[in-house]
Scaffold this active site. Structure first.
Site, PDB file in Angstrom:
ATOM      1  N   GLU A 141      -6.647   4.689   8.002  1.00  0.00           N
ATOM      2  CA  GLU A 141      -6.467   6.105   7.700  1.00  0.00           C
ATOM      3  C   GLU A 141      -7.713   6.691   7.045  1.00  0.00           C
ATOM      4  O   GLU A 141      -8.044   7.866   7.257  1.00  0.00           O
ATOM      5  CB  GLU A 141      -5.232   6.283   6.807  1.00  0.00           C
ATOM      6  CG  GLU A 141      -3.941   5.986   7.559  1.00  0.00           C
ATOM      7  CD  GLU A 141      -2.744   5.731   6.669  1.00  0.00           C
ATOM      8  OE1 GLU A 141      -1.656   5.515   7.211  1.00  0.00           O
ATOM      9  OE2 GLU A 141      -2.900   5.731   5.429  1.00  0.00           O
TER      10      GLU A 141
ATOM     11  N   SER B 208       3.164  -1.722  10.584  1.00  0.00           N
ATOM     12  CA  SER B 208       4.630  -1.594  10.669  1.00  0.00           C
ATOM     13  C   SER B 208       5.341  -2.873  10.239  1.00  0.00           C
ATOM     14  O   SER B 208       6.289  -3.319  10.878  1.00  0.00           O
ATOM     15  CB  SER B 208       5.039  -1.197  12.087  1.00  0.00           C
ATOM     16  OG  SER B 208       4.510   0.071  12.423  1.00  0.00           O
TER      17      SER B 208
ATOM     18  N   GLU C 274      -5.388  -4.677  11.073  1.00  0.00           N
ATOM     19  CA  GLU C 274      -4.392  -3.634  11.311  1.00  0.00           C
ATOM     20  C   GLU C 274      -4.728  -2.894  12.600  1.00  0.00           C
ATOM     21  O   GLU C 274      -5.566  -1.994  12.599  1.00  0.00           O
ATOM     22  CB  GLU C 274      -4.309  -2.660  10.126  1.00  0.00           C
ATOM     23  CG  GLU C 274      -5.653  -2.196   9.554  1.00  0.00           C
ATOM     24  CD  GLU C 274      -5.510  -1.008   8.632  1.00  0.00           C
ATOM     25  OE1 GLU C 274      -4.422  -0.776   8.104  1.00  0.00           O
ATOM     26  OE2 GLU C 274      -6.504  -0.280   8.473  1.00  0.00           O
TER      27      GLU C 274
ATOM     28  N   HIS D   5      -9.397   1.095   5.159  1.00  0.00           N
ATOM     29  CA  HIS D   5      -8.113   1.295   5.824  1.00  0.00           C
ATOM     30  C   HIS D   5      -8.276   2.252   7.001  1.00  0.00           C
ATOM     31  O   HIS D   5      -9.095   3.171   6.968  1.00  0.00           O
ATOM     32  CB  HIS D   5      -7.094   1.853   4.828  1.00  0.00           C
ATOM     33  CG  HIS D   5      -5.685   1.831   5.331  1.00  0.00           C
ATOM     34  ND1 HIS D   5      -5.191   2.797   6.184  1.00  0.00           N
ATOM     35  CD2 HIS D   5      -4.671   0.947   5.119  1.00  0.00           C
ATOM     36  CE1 HIS D   5      -3.922   2.518   6.460  1.00  0.00           C
ATOM     37  NE2 HIS D   5      -3.590   1.404   5.843  1.00  0.00           N
TER      38      HIS D   5
ATOM     39  N   GLY E  49       2.199   2.884  11.131  1.00  0.00           N
ATOM     40  CA  GLY E  49       3.130   3.976  10.944  1.00  0.00           C
ATOM     41  C   GLY E  49       3.816   4.446  12.205  1.00  0.00           C
ATOM     42  O   GLY E  49       4.414   5.520  12.235  1.00  0.00           O
TER      43      GLY E  49
ATOM     44  N   LYS F 101       0.022   4.275  -0.206  1.00  0.00           N
ATOM     45  CA  LYS F 101      -0.621   5.449   0.393  1.00  0.00           C
ATOM     46  C   LYS F 101      -0.468   6.654  -0.540  1.00  0.00           C
ATOM     47  O   LYS F 101      -0.427   6.477  -1.756  1.00  0.00           O
ATOM     48  CB  LYS F 101      -0.073   5.702   1.796  1.00  0.00           C
ATOM     49  CG  LYS F 101      -0.157   4.445   2.684  1.00  0.00           C
ATOM     50  CD  LYS F 101       0.186   4.714   4.125  1.00  0.00           C
ATOM     51  CE  LYS F 101       0.088   3.422   4.934  1.00  0.00           C
ATOM     52  NZ  LYS F 101       0.297   3.662   6.381  1.00  0.00           N
TER      53      LYS F 101
ATOM     54  N   ASN G 199       0.853  -1.185   0.000  1.00  0.00           N
ATOM     55  CA  ASN G 199       0.000   0.000   0.000  1.00  0.00           C
ATOM     56  C   ASN G 199       0.890   1.237   0.000  1.00  0.00           C
ATOM     57  O   ASN G 199       1.486   1.584   1.019  1.00  0.00           O
ATOM     58  CB  ASN G 199      -0.905  -0.011   1.239  1.00  0.00           C
ATOM     59  CG  ASN G 199      -1.738   1.253   1.358  1.00  0.00           C
ATOM     60  OD1 ASN G 199      -1.923   1.992   0.393  1.00  0.00           O
ATOM     61  ND2 ASN G 199      -2.233   1.515   2.561  1.00  0.00           N
TER      62      ASN G 199
END
Length: 240
Positions: free
Chosen positions: A93, A202, A164, A91, A170, A10, A8
């Protein structure tokens, strides 16, 4: 079950990065199923670059709507039209910065299934939810909404789950092996053992092999490390 590695990117990358990473990827064959999810603008270039290889190209998101008057959105049909094979939905985010709800995530998944694209459905809990003992119930609440689509034929060949933990995205802080294995067991118990469950949080070359050796871990969702050709290659080899 073959391991899966989903990169990914991003909101990162450029045509130069695509050339560097994907050209390096093309020089190897891996025993795992490997895909890269790049920003919308670079999907066409990535599809062309990886044409005729074992690698698949995915999007990082998709609209919950079909084609129509939704300025700025990209539909599942459009993703398929440019050669995408899959897309990531839900996701952490997207949930955090764009307030995506569980309902929106399911709507996006339904759109992907309608056009025959594979989906990587992300679920996870925040640090507050884990510290308060609500991690498992939060994951189960996200998974419960999938059963309607599963009843309509959305089997393990149509989507996988990416677990996740939000507190490990991150941050350089990965969940412990016991924490990962326990949550993957919860997910498989809820959906069925035949559904692939990836771990995302991570993931790096240094820890990929040990993570994928854990029970119930069928692959990894890789963030920043997928932008480094050498490191991503090492992760893919670890999956094999």
């Amino acid at each position: 079950m073959r391991k899966q590695v989903v990169g990914n990117w991003k909101m990162n990358g450029s045509t130069a990065v695509i050339d560097e990473v994907l050209d390096a990827l093309k020089t190897e064959r891996h025993a795992a199923d490997v895909s890269v999810s790049v920003p919308y603008l670079y999907l066409g270039g990535a599809v062309a670059k990886l044409a005729g290889t074992q690698y698949r190209v995915g999007a990082q998101n998709v609209s919950e709507f079909g084609d129509g008057a939704y300025t700025g959105e990209v539909s599942a049909r459009m993703l398929k039209d440019v050669g995408c094979s899959l897309a990531i939905v839900g996701h952490s985010e997207r949930r955090r910065y764009f307030a995506e709800s569980d309902e929106a995530v399911i709507a996006k998944l339904a759109r992907l299934l309608e056009v025959g694209l594979y989906a990587v459905v992300c679920v996870g809990e925040t640090l507050a939810e884990r510290d308060s003992g609500r991690a498992e119930s939060r994951i189960e609440a996200q998974l419960a909404r999938l059963h309607t689509l599963m009843a309509r034929g959305a089997g393990p060949d149509r989507f996988c789950i990416a677990y996740e933990p939000v507190w490990a995205i991150g941050t350089g802080r990965a969940a412990s092996g016991d924490q990962i294995a326990a949550m993957h067991e919860v997910i498989k118990r809820h959906l069925g053992a035949s559904y692939a469950v990836l771990y995302g949080g991570s993931v790096k070359a240094a820890n990929a092999a040990s993570i994928m050796a854990l029970p119930g871990v069928d692959g990894v969702l890789v963030g920043g490390a997928s932008l480094d050709a050498r490191e991503f290659g090492e992760i893919c080899r670890a999956a094999g």
